[in-house]
Design a protein around this motif. Structure first.
Motif, PDB file in Angstrom:
ATOM      1  N   LEU A 185       0.955  -1.303  -0.001  1.00  0.00           N
ATOM      2  CA  LEU A 185      -0.134   0.053  -0.065  1.00  0.00           C
ATOM      3  C   LEU A 185       0.777   1.481   0.038  1.00  0.00           C
ATOM      4  N   ILE A 186       2.080   1.247   0.597  1.00  0.00           N
ATOM      5  CA  ILE A 186       2.953   2.423   0.681  1.00  0.00           C
ATOM      6  C   ILE A 186       3.337   2.755  -0.860  1.00  0.00           C
ATOM      7  N   VAL A 187       3.651   1.423  -1.605  1.00  0.00           N
ATOM      8  CA  VAL A 187       4.077   1.659  -3.007  1.00  0.00           C
ATOM      9  C   VAL A 187       2.817   2.462  -3.816  1.00  0.00           C
ATOM     10  N   ILE A 225       5.762   9.939   3.261  1.00  0.00           N
ATOM     11  CA  ILE A 225       6.425   8.630   3.389  1.00  0.00           C
ATOM     12  C   ILE A 225       6.553   8.295   5.199  1.00  0.00           C
ATOM     13  N   VAL A 226       6.785   9.481   5.613  1.00  0.00           N
ATOM     14  CA  VAL A 226       6.909   9.738   7.293  1.00  0.00           C
ATOM     15  C   VAL A 226       5.521   8.978   7.819  1.00  0.00           C
ATOM     16  N   VAL A 227       4.653   9.511   7.058  1.00  0.00           N
ATOM     17  CA  VAL A 227       3.156   9.167   7.737  1.00  0.00           C
ATOM     18  C   VAL A 227       2.894   7.598   7.668  1.00  0.00           C
ATOM     19  N   CYS A 228       3.241   7.268   6.275  1.00  0.00           N
ATOM     20  CA  CYS A 228       2.916   5.884   6.046  1.00  0.00           C
ATOM     21  C   CYS A 228       3.886   4.918   6.872  1.00  0.00           C
ATOM     22  N   ALA A 260       2.207   4.914  10.374  1.00  0.00           N
ATOM     23  CA  ALA A 260       1.082   4.030  10.539  1.00  0.00           C
ATOM     24  C   ALA A 260       1.512   2.599  10.404  1.00  0.00           C
ATOM     25  N   SER A 261       2.163   2.137   9.431  1.00  0.00           N
ATOM     26  CA  SER A 261       2.351   0.854   9.195  1.00  0.00           C
ATOM     27  C   SER A 261       3.276   0.278  10.495  1.00  0.00           C
ATOM     28  N   HIS A 262       3.832   0.940  11.298  1.00  0.00           N
ATOM     29  CA  HIS A 262       4.692   0.269  12.495  1.00  0.00           C
ATOM     30  C   HIS A 262       3.836   0.524  13.713  1.00  0.00           C
TER      31      HIS A 262
END
Length: 375
Positions: free
Chosen positions: A185-187, A240-243, A246-248
């Motif tokens: 999803l980040i991609v 990118i930082v937000v993603c 959120a993922s972690h």
């Protein structure tokens, strides 16, 4: 109102609209080519079936029973096997995504078969939970079928030659699908945000007439490209930082690779995505055309052909070749490896080198589209 006059006017309007449509190449392309592209993309790209499961077989001691095992696996149309002489070699192969699973045959396999109970260890690549679960069923089915056929030929009761497959999931021990989906999803987010942020920039200025004002200044195309990229690159960095946060913290996806490797690769791909949008904007004649091309050239291929959901190995060979041309495919493979398997600097250098090549190509295309000439 006379009916005859109504039809005369209607005929004139239809003639006018038809000629206008034929002159509008972008509308014709969307109306005629888009359905063809979508049916091919979805038809070949959507596949939940596992048709090419790659199994590495480690045989610690060769025997007729182990040869029978290999024959059973090769007899399945859904599996392809690769034999390894030692376990570390197979372990390296699964880490490099060269195989999808390791089947470990112990030295006592032949003796255990003779006593009616044998155990095999199956190690699955958990970077794709869909592939892992399907592969487990195919491997177990192929093994049990092979030994059941052999027992039937020798008139042996099936219970006297029972083979148990004990499976373990690597890189995704819990089998959580979010571990597999969130890095992908980040991609997709970087692809969508990057391409669409810059896809309308030049086309908008061309429609408003402000682009021609820049042509009379001493500003060079490369300077214009850099100036347009920098503000959106900063926004992309925040995304990118937000993603990653959120993922972690929200989805609890492990980040086994270093933050430096993940951020470096993400920033490189963000630059590629922004340049792709800028190149599209420079080549398009209108904002509408730019938005449609950006959708077809970035988000749709990223969703269908990058390995986000569907394994690329299961696609037709021609589609696999096309997928390797897409920068998204290379970043998708890299980001999932960094998240779930850890740092692989050889893979990082390889994929980031390919992304850098795209940066050079797309920068050249964007500069060419900004030559100081009126269209």
């Amino acid at each position: 109102m006379k009916p005859s006059l109504f039809f005369v006017r209607l005929r004139a309007l239809l003639k006018k609209e038809s000629k206008q449509l034929l002159r509008d190449k972008s509308s014709l392309a969307i109306g005629l080519l888009l359905p063809i592209i979508l049916i091919l993309l979805f038809g070949y790209g959507l596949s939940f079936d596992l048709s090419h499961g790659r199994v590495g077989v480690v045989i610690e001691q060769s025997s007729p029973q182990s040869n029978q095992l290999i024959a059973g696996l090769n007899g399945s149309q859904y599996l392809s096997t690769q034999q390894y002489t030692n376990y570390p070699e197979a372990e390296k192969a699964i880490q490099n995504t060269e195989i999808d699973a390791i089947l470990r045959v112990p030295t006592t396999f032949a003796k255990d078969i003779a006593h009616g109970q044998a155990k095999l260890q199956l190690l699955l690549n958990g970077r794709s939970t869909n592939i892992a679960s399907s592969l487990q069923g195919y491997v177990s089915g192929a093994i049990n079928t092979a030994f059941a056929i052999n027992a039937d030929r020798q008139n042996i009761a099936g219970s006297t030659a029972m083979v148990t497959v004990e499976q373990r999931m690597w890189f995704n021990e819990s089998g959580d699908s979010s571990w597999f989906l969130v890095p992908g999803l980040i991609v997709l987010i970087l692809t969508l945000i990057g391409a669409f942020l810059t896809a309308l920039l030049i086309a908008r200025e061309r429609e408003r007439g402000t682009l021609e004002a820049l042509f009379v200044t001493p500003v060079r195309p490369l300077e214009m490209v850099i100036a347009k990229l920098v503000p959106y690159f900063v926004i992309g960095m925040l995304d990118i930082v937000v993603c990653l946060l959120a993922s972690h913290y929200l989805f609890e996806v492990p980040m086994r690779g270093s933050l430096l490797a993940i951020m470096g690769a993400s920033l490189m791909y963000l630059l590629v995505s922004l340049l792709l949008g800028l190149a599209i904007s420079g080549l398009a004649q209108s904002q509408f055309q730019a938005s449609q091309i950006a959708l077809l050239a970035s988000f749709m291929p990223a969703l269908m052909l990058s390995g986000f959901v569907f394994d690329i190995q299961n696609l037709p060979v021609l589609v696999q070749i096309i997928s390797q041309i897409l920068p998204t495919t290379h970043f998708m493979s890299l980001i999932k490896t960094l998240f779930l398997a850890g740092d692989d600097w050889m893979l990082w250098l390889k994929e980031c080198g390919i992304l850098m090549l795209y940066v050079v190509i797309l920068t050249t295309v964007a500069c060419k589209s900004l030559k100081k000439q009126l269209r």
